[in-house]
Design an enzyme around this catalytic site. Sequence first.
Site, short mmCIF file in Angstrom:
data_model
loop_
_atom_site.label_atom_id
_atom_site.label_comp_id
_atom_site.label_asym_id
_atom_site.label_seq_id
_atom_site.Cartn_x
_atom_site.Cartn_y
_atom_site.Cartn_z
N CYS A 112 133.16 51.96 11.12
CA CYS A 112 132.02 51.06 10.89
C CYS A 112 131.73 50.82 9.41
O CYS A 112 130.96 49.93 9.07
CB CYS A 112 130.77 51.58 11.58
SG CYS A 112 131.00 51.84 13.33
N HIS A 238 124.19 48.96 8.56
CA HIS A 238 125.05 48.93 9.75
C HIS A 238 124.16 48.99 10.99
O HIS A 238 123.26 49.83 11.09
CB HIS A 238 126.00 50.12 9.70
CG HIS A 238 126.78 50.32 10.97
ND1 HIS A 238 127.37 49.27 11.64
CD2 HIS A 238 127.05 51.43 11.70
CE1 HIS A 238 127.98 49.74 12.72
NE2 HIS A 238 127.79 51.04 12.78
N ASN A 268 126.30 47.49 18.51
CA ASN A 268 127.09 48.01 17.39
C ASN A 268 128.49 47.37 17.44
O ASN A 268 129.26 47.64 18.35
CB ASN A 268 127.18 49.53 17.51
CG ASN A 268 128.02 50.17 16.42
OD1 ASN A 268 128.70 49.47 15.66
ND2 ASN A 268 128.00 51.48 16.35
N1 ACO Z 1 120.76 55.74 29.70
C1 ACO Z 1 119.97 56.76 30.11
N2 ACO Z 1 120.06 58.00 29.64
C2 ACO Z 1 121.00 58.24 28.71
C3 ACO Z 1 121.87 57.23 28.23
C4 ACO Z 1 121.72 55.95 28.77
N3 ACO Z 1 122.48 54.89 28.39
N4 ACO Z 1 122.68 57.76 27.30
C5 ACO Z 1 122.36 59.06 27.20
N5 ACO Z 1 121.34 59.34 28.04
C6 ACO Z 1 120.69 60.62 28.29
C7 ACO Z 1 121.59 61.80 27.95
O1 ACO Z 1 122.51 62.05 29.00
C8 ACO Z 1 120.57 62.90 27.81
O2 ACO Z 1 120.22 63.36 29.09
P1 ACO Z 1 120.00 64.95 29.37
O3 ACO Z 1 118.87 65.33 28.45
O4 ACO Z 1 119.69 64.99 30.80
O5 ACO Z 1 121.30 65.59 28.98
C9 ACO Z 1 119.38 62.19 27.22
O6 ACO Z 1 119.59 60.78 27.44
C10 ACO Z 1 119.24 62.40 25.73
O7 ACO Z 1 120.54 62.25 25.15
P2 ACO Z 1 120.79 62.38 23.62
O8 ACO Z 1 122.22 62.04 23.33
O9 ACO Z 1 120.27 63.66 23.13
O10 ACO Z 1 119.79 61.21 23.13
P3 ACO Z 1 119.60 60.65 21.71
O11 ACO Z 1 118.16 60.61 21.38
O12 ACO Z 1 120.50 61.31 20.73
O13 ACO Z 1 120.07 59.13 21.90
C11 ACO Z 1 122.01 57.83 21.34
C12 ACO Z 1 121.39 58.83 22.31
C13 ACO Z 1 121.24 56.54 21.51
C14 ACO Z 1 123.47 57.60 21.69
C15 ACO Z 1 121.84 58.37 19.92
O14 ACO Z 1 122.33 59.69 19.86
C16 ACO Z 1 122.56 57.56 18.91
O15 ACO Z 1 122.25 56.41 18.68
N6 ACO Z 1 123.51 58.19 18.21
C17 ACO Z 1 124.25 57.52 17.17
C18 ACO Z 1 125.17 56.54 17.79
C19 ACO Z 1 125.85 55.78 16.72
O16 ACO Z 1 125.22 55.34 15.80
N7 ACO Z 1 127.12 55.65 16.83
C20 ACO Z 1 127.78 54.99 15.76
C21 ACO Z 1 129.13 54.79 16.12
S1 ACO Z 1 129.81 54.15 14.69
C22 ACO Z 1 131.45 53.95 14.86
O17 ACO Z 1 132.12 54.31 13.91
C23 ACO Z 1 132.05 53.34 16.15
#
Ligand code: ACO
Length: 313
Positions: A112, A238, A268
Amino acid sequence: MNVGIKGFGAYAPSKVIDNAYFESFLETSDEWISKMTGIKERRWAEDDEDTSDMAYKASLEAIEDAGISSKDIDMIIVATSTGDYPFPSVANILQEKLDIGKVASVDQLAACSGFMYAMINAKQFVQSGDYHNVLVVGVDKLSKITDMSDRSTAVLFGDGAGAAIIGEVSEGHGILSYELGSDGSGGKYLYQDQDTHKIVMNGREVFKFAVRIMGEASNKAVEKANLSPDDIDLFIPHQANIRIMESARLRLGIPEEKMSVSVDKYGNTSAASIPLSIDQELKNGKLKDGDTIVLVGFGGGLTWGAITLKWGK
Ligand code: ACO
């Protein structure tokens, strides 16, 4: 020499996938996705529309905007993690599609952060005096490497492309400073699995890293340019997650109305995310000639890059 963006273009596929789409096959909801990520919809390319096709469309627009012919381009650098093939590169394919001369063309991978790295690479070639019009493209078709059975990643990603002609610009315009970096020890938190070819992500670890690095890298770039946050007209981070972007904005001390948000429309899109946001702000009049802007990306690697720039030719 002032080096900057002489021409700009972007492309997003027409197929819109809203959050409700995922509710039929994943345990998720529009409410969760909107609240936790800021994403409301994303664009997915058709099966027969590959990465190079999107790159081509964005490049045509950039070439036209620069007022040059494709024959004036003397190098192509494409930032992507999702090329049509491992080789030939998207840049090689573009060279033929755009009927550019037999110039140097190469893909580079910084996930990214790719568009940031590619812009700064291009800047060095132009600054050296050896090259004059470097076509830089940030493009990704993440839908083809997304695990649609994993709710924590399936809802995040989209497809798109952005292109810039990097060359000499007039006094008072162009790139002012940059900050690039990487930390390979974080590779395990975000990678493409070698067997499934799908994205694997530890969302929580990426989140923590992103919040810290977006603020740090932006601040360093702003300092290097001898600017203060008050000098910034527009902050274009980003577009990964609105909560990450918000926290970077606060660390930088920029008011809400000066941050570009397109994650709601595109999700994203990796290397295309910053250029798609630039495109949005150009079209809605929020990005104007002479504006001082900060671009900042982070991604798999882990990698990061921030650029301060005076917009315009
Ligand atoms: N719908 C419902 N629940 C979900 C979903 C979904 N789509 N996705 C995850 N959950 C659940 C998880 O399973 C978890 O449930 P549990 O507590 O029963 O285990 C709960 O939500 C909390 O999960 P977390 O991963 O701790 O939640 P978080 O607050 O971290 O949010 C997210 C998740 C949105 C993915 C966040 O971590 C995030 O944005 N991370 C960064 C992602 C990112 O920026 N990626 C960049 C990629 S860049 C590249 O180079 C491709």
